[in-house]
Design a protein around this motif. Structure first.
Motif, PDB file in Angstrom:
ATOM      1  N   ARG A  71       0.817  -1.217   0.000  1.00 52.41           N
ATOM      2  CA  ARG A  71       0.000   0.000   0.000  1.00 52.41           C
ATOM      3  C   ARG A  71       0.843   1.256   0.000  1.00 52.41           C
ATOM      4  NH1 ARG A  71      -3.844  -0.337   4.980  1.00 52.41           N
ATOM      5  NH2 ARG A  71      -4.414   1.720   4.163  1.00 52.41           N
ATOM      6  N   ALA A  72       2.104   1.124   0.379  1.00 51.49           N
ATOM      7  CA  ALA A  72       2.986   2.284   0.448  1.00 51.49           C
ATOM      8  C   ALA A  72       3.520   2.626  -0.936  1.00 51.49           C
ATOM      9  CB  ALA A  72       4.150   2.003   1.397  1.00 51.49           C
ATOM     10  N   VAL A  73       3.481   3.906  -1.288  1.00 45.92           N
ATOM     11  CA  VAL A  73       3.999   4.341  -2.578  1.00 45.92           C
ATOM     12  C   VAL A  73       5.471   3.937  -2.718  1.00 45.92           C
ATOM     13  CG1 VAL A  73       4.531   6.358  -4.004  1.00 45.92           C
ATOM     14  CG2 VAL A  73       2.383   6.267  -2.731  1.00 45.92           C
ATOM     15  N   LEU A  74       6.207   4.014  -1.617  1.00 47.73           N
ATOM     16  CA  LEU A  74       7.627   3.698  -1.646  1.00 47.73           C
ATOM     17  C   LEU A  74       7.894   2.276  -2.132  1.00 47.73           C
ATOM     18  CD1 LEU A  74      10.560   4.485  -0.955  1.00 47.73           C
ATOM     19  CD2 LEU A  74      10.126   3.723   1.396  1.00 47.73           C
ATOM     20  N   PHE A  75       7.005   1.352  -1.806  1.00 46.84           N
ATOM     21  CA  PHE A  75       7.237  -0.056  -2.125  1.00 46.84           C
ATOM     22  C   PHE A  75       6.368  -0.583  -3.265  1.00 46.84           C
ATOM     23  CE2 PHE A  75       7.892   0.042   2.684  1.00 46.84           C
ATOM     24  CZ  PHE A  75       9.247   0.304   2.565  1.00 46.84           C
ATOM     25  N   SER A  76       5.500   0.247  -3.818  1.00 48.51           N
ATOM     26  CA  SER A  76       4.502  -0.231  -4.776  1.00 48.51           C
ATOM     27  C   SER A  76       5.118  -0.745  -6.079  1.00 48.51           C
ATOM     28  CB  SER A  76       3.485   0.871  -5.088  1.00 48.51           C
ATOM     29  OG  SER A  76       4.142   2.015  -5.634  1.00 48.51           O
ATOM     30  N   GLY A  77       6.328  -0.291  -6.422  1.00 52.05           N
ATOM     31  CA  GLY A  77       6.941  -0.717  -7.671  1.00 52.05           C
ATOM     32  C   GLY A  77       7.862  -1.915  -7.555  1.00 52.05           C
ATOM     33  N   LEU A  78       7.961  -2.484  -6.357  1.00 51.22           N
ATOM     34  CA  LEU A  78       8.880  -3.605  -6.161  1.00 51.22           C
ATOM     35  C   LEU A  78       8.337  -4.886  -6.783  1.00 51.22           C
ATOM     36  CD1 LEU A  78      10.087  -3.140  -2.469  1.00 51.22           C
ATOM     37  CD2 LEU A  78      11.070  -2.233  -4.568  1.00 51.22           C
ATOM     38  N   ASP A  79       9.243  -5.741  -7.253  1.00 53.04           N
ATOM     39  CA  ASP A  79       8.805  -7.018  -7.805  1.00 53.04           C
ATOM     40  C   ASP A  79       8.510  -7.998  -6.663  1.00 53.04           C
ATOM     41  OD1 ASP A  79      11.277  -8.108  -6.930  1.00 53.04           O
ATOM     42  OD2 ASP A  79      12.218  -7.663  -8.846  1.00 53.04           O
ATOM     43  N   HIS A  80       8.012  -9.167  -7.038  1.00 57.19           N
ATOM     44  CA  HIS A  80       7.543 -10.131  -6.038  1.00 57.19           C
ATOM     45  C   HIS A  80       8.664 -10.565  -5.094  1.00 57.19           C
ATOM     46  CE1 HIS A  80       5.284 -13.449  -4.292  1.00 57.19           C
ATOM     47  NE2 HIS A  80       6.315 -14.232  -4.547  1.00 57.19           N
ATOM     48  N   ASP A  81       9.847 -10.825  -5.647  1.00 54.64           N
ATOM     49  CA  ASP A  81      10.948 -11.302  -4.806  1.00 54.64           C
ATOM     50  C   ASP A  81      11.370 -10.254  -3.785  1.00 54.64           C
ATOM     51  OD1 ASP A  81      10.992 -13.747  -6.027  1.00 54.64           O
ATOM     52  OD2 ASP A  81      12.611 -13.243  -7.425  1.00 54.64           O
ATOM     53  N   ASP A  82      11.451  -8.990  -4.206  1.00 57.53           N
ATOM     54  CA  ASP A  82      11.834  -7.924  -3.281  1.00 57.53           C
ATOM     55  C   ASP A  82      10.768  -7.731  -2.198  1.00 57.53           C
ATOM     56  OD1 ASP A  82      14.253  -7.424  -4.444  1.00 57.53           O
ATOM     57  OD2 ASP A  82      13.575  -5.716  -5.637  1.00 57.53           O
ATOM     58  N   MET A  83       9.486  -7.824  -2.595  1.00 63.65           N
ATOM     59  CA  MET A  83       8.412  -7.684  -1.609  1.00 63.65           C
ATOM     60  C   MET A  83       8.465  -8.835  -0.605  1.00 63.65           C
ATOM     61  SD  MET A  83       6.649  -4.922  -1.876  1.00 63.65           S
ATOM     62  CE  MET A  83       5.219  -5.362  -0.922  1.00 63.65           C
ATOM     63  N   ARG A  84       8.768 -10.011  -1.080  1.00 65.22           N
ATOM     64  CA  ARG A  84       8.868 -11.169  -0.184  1.00 65.22           C
ATOM     65  C   ARG A  84      10.017 -10.971   0.802  1.00 65.22           C
ATOM     66  NH1 ARG A  84      12.074 -15.274  -0.463  1.00 65.22           N
ATOM     67  NH2 ARG A  84      12.670 -14.761  -2.607  1.00 65.22           N
ATOM     68  N   ARG A  85      11.163 -10.492   0.322  1.00 67.17           N
ATOM     69  CA  ARG A  85      12.298 -10.223   1.203  1.00 67.17           C
ATOM     70  C   ARG A  85      11.966  -9.131   2.214  1.00 67.17           C
ATOM     71  NH1 ARG A  85      17.297  -8.770  -2.373  1.00 67.17           N
ATOM     72  NH2 ARG A  85      18.209  -8.503  -0.281  1.00 67.17           N
ATOM     73  N   LEU A  86      11.258  -8.106   1.753  1.00 72.96           N
ATOM     74  CA  LEU A  86      10.881  -7.005   2.637  1.00 72.96           C
ATOM     75  C   LEU A  86       9.945  -7.500   3.737  1.00 72.96           C
ATOM     76  CD1 LEU A  86      11.278  -3.937   2.958  1.00 72.96           C
ATOM     77  CD2 LEU A  86       9.233  -3.606   1.560  1.00 72.96           C
ATOM     78  N   ALA A  87       8.953  -8.301   3.365  1.00 77.84           N
ATOM     79  CA  ALA A  87       8.018  -8.843   4.352  1.00 77.84           C
ATOM     80  C   ALA A  87       8.736  -9.755   5.344  1.00 77.84           C
ATOM     81  CB  ALA A  87       6.893  -9.598   3.656  1.00 77.84           C
ATOM     82  N   GLY A  88       9.808 -10.401   4.878  1.00 72.70           N
ATOM     83  CA  GLY A  88      10.546 -11.311   5.758  1.00 72.70           C
ATOM     84  C   GLY A  88      11.312 -10.619   6.867  1.00 72.70           C
ATOM     85  N   ILE A  89      11.616  -9.321   6.698  1.00 73.78           N
ATOM     86  CA  ILE A  89      12.364  -8.600   7.736  1.00 73.78           C
ATOM     87  C   ILE A  89      11.482  -7.640   8.523  1.00 73.78           C
ATOM     88  CG2 ILE A  89      14.530  -8.775   6.448  1.00 73.78           C
ATOM     89  CD1 ILE A  89      14.175  -5.850   5.619  1.00 73.78           C
ATOM     90  N   ALA A  90      10.239  -7.472   8.095  1.00 73.80           N
ATOM     91  CA  ALA A  90       9.351  -6.494   8.725  1.00 73.80           C
ATOM     92  C   ALA A  90       8.558  -7.116   9.870  1.00 73.80           C
ATOM     93  CB  ALA A  90       8.390  -5.917   7.682  1.00 73.80           C
TER      94      ALA A  90
END
Length: 224
Positions: free
Chosen positions: A12-31
């Motif tokens: 939902r964040a504009v900052l992360f909206s353009g990330l691909d699936h792998d980057d989003m998965r990595r981001l969710a893994g540390i959040a």
């Protein structure tokens, strides 16, 4: 919170909206999720940076504090916006404090794993640059308002901005749906509460605004 829910929140964040699936998965893994009660402090000006915060719900105010403990609220951030990007990137102490204006839910992203992700993701690095540019433009606009315009003008501009961020805009009226004290408005304008109260009463008397409980209505005739 399940990783899938975290991914949805981060998306939902504009900052992360353009990330691909792998980057989003990595981001969710540390959040991880965290919560604040209204008025609770997230961090103080001068604190060491431990990471980045994404607002999932609620409103967080950003403030500066003088040596004599006086505070100046410089921004109000809401759902989808991030907090703490400057200290996260340069490693210096927090340049401002943050506290919940309402009950708030946030996602915390620790600094070192996030920087590792930035190093490997050009899309994320570009998004951060654009966000910093936007913040700088907003800061320049605040300086322009403070230097070149009187308090009445700055108050009308602020109320319209708050209506856009935290209210509704209709054809002839903008409505601020946010319980703000006159003291908070004064902090955001760098003025005294008494001076802001005087301008609010004058604008109401002239039919430019109407104050109804927690709502402030700004009519089209209230030209900034």
């Amino acid at each position: 919170m399940p990783a899938s829910d975290l991914t949805a929140q981060l998306g939902r964040a504009v900052l992360f909206s353009g990330l691909d699936h792998d980057d989003m998965r990595r981001l969710a893994g540390i959040a991880r999720e965290t919560q604040l009660a209204a008025t609770q402090t997230l961090f103080e000006q001068g604190d060491e940076s431990d990471g980045l915060y994404l607002i999932v719900s609620g409103i967080v105010r950003i403030f500066l504090q003088a040596a004599d403990t006086r505070e100046a609220t410089i921004n109000l951030l809401e759902d989808g916006e991030v907090i703490g990007e400057m200290s996260l990137l340069d490693g210096l102490p927090r340049s401002a404090g943050a506290a919940a204006l309402t009950d708030a839910k946030l996602v915390f992203i620790p600094r070192e794993p996030f920087l590792d992700l930035v190093d490997s993701s050009p899309k994320l690095a570009r998004a951060i640059i654009l966000m910093l540019c936007e913040r700088l433009r907003n800061a320049n606009s605040q300086v322009d308002q403070a230097i070149f315009h009187d308090l009445r003008h700055r108050l009308v501009v602020l109320l319209r901005q708050l209506a856009i961020m935290h209210g509704t805009i209709e054809q002839d009226v903008a409505v601020v749906n946010l319980e703000l004290t006159q003291g908070t408005l004064a902090q955001m304008l760098g003025a005294s509460r008494e001076a802001v109260n005087k301008q609010l009463r004058a604008l109401a008397k002239d039919g430019k605004i109407a104050m109804e409980g927690a709502q402030i209505k700004i009519f089209r005739s209230a030209r900034a």
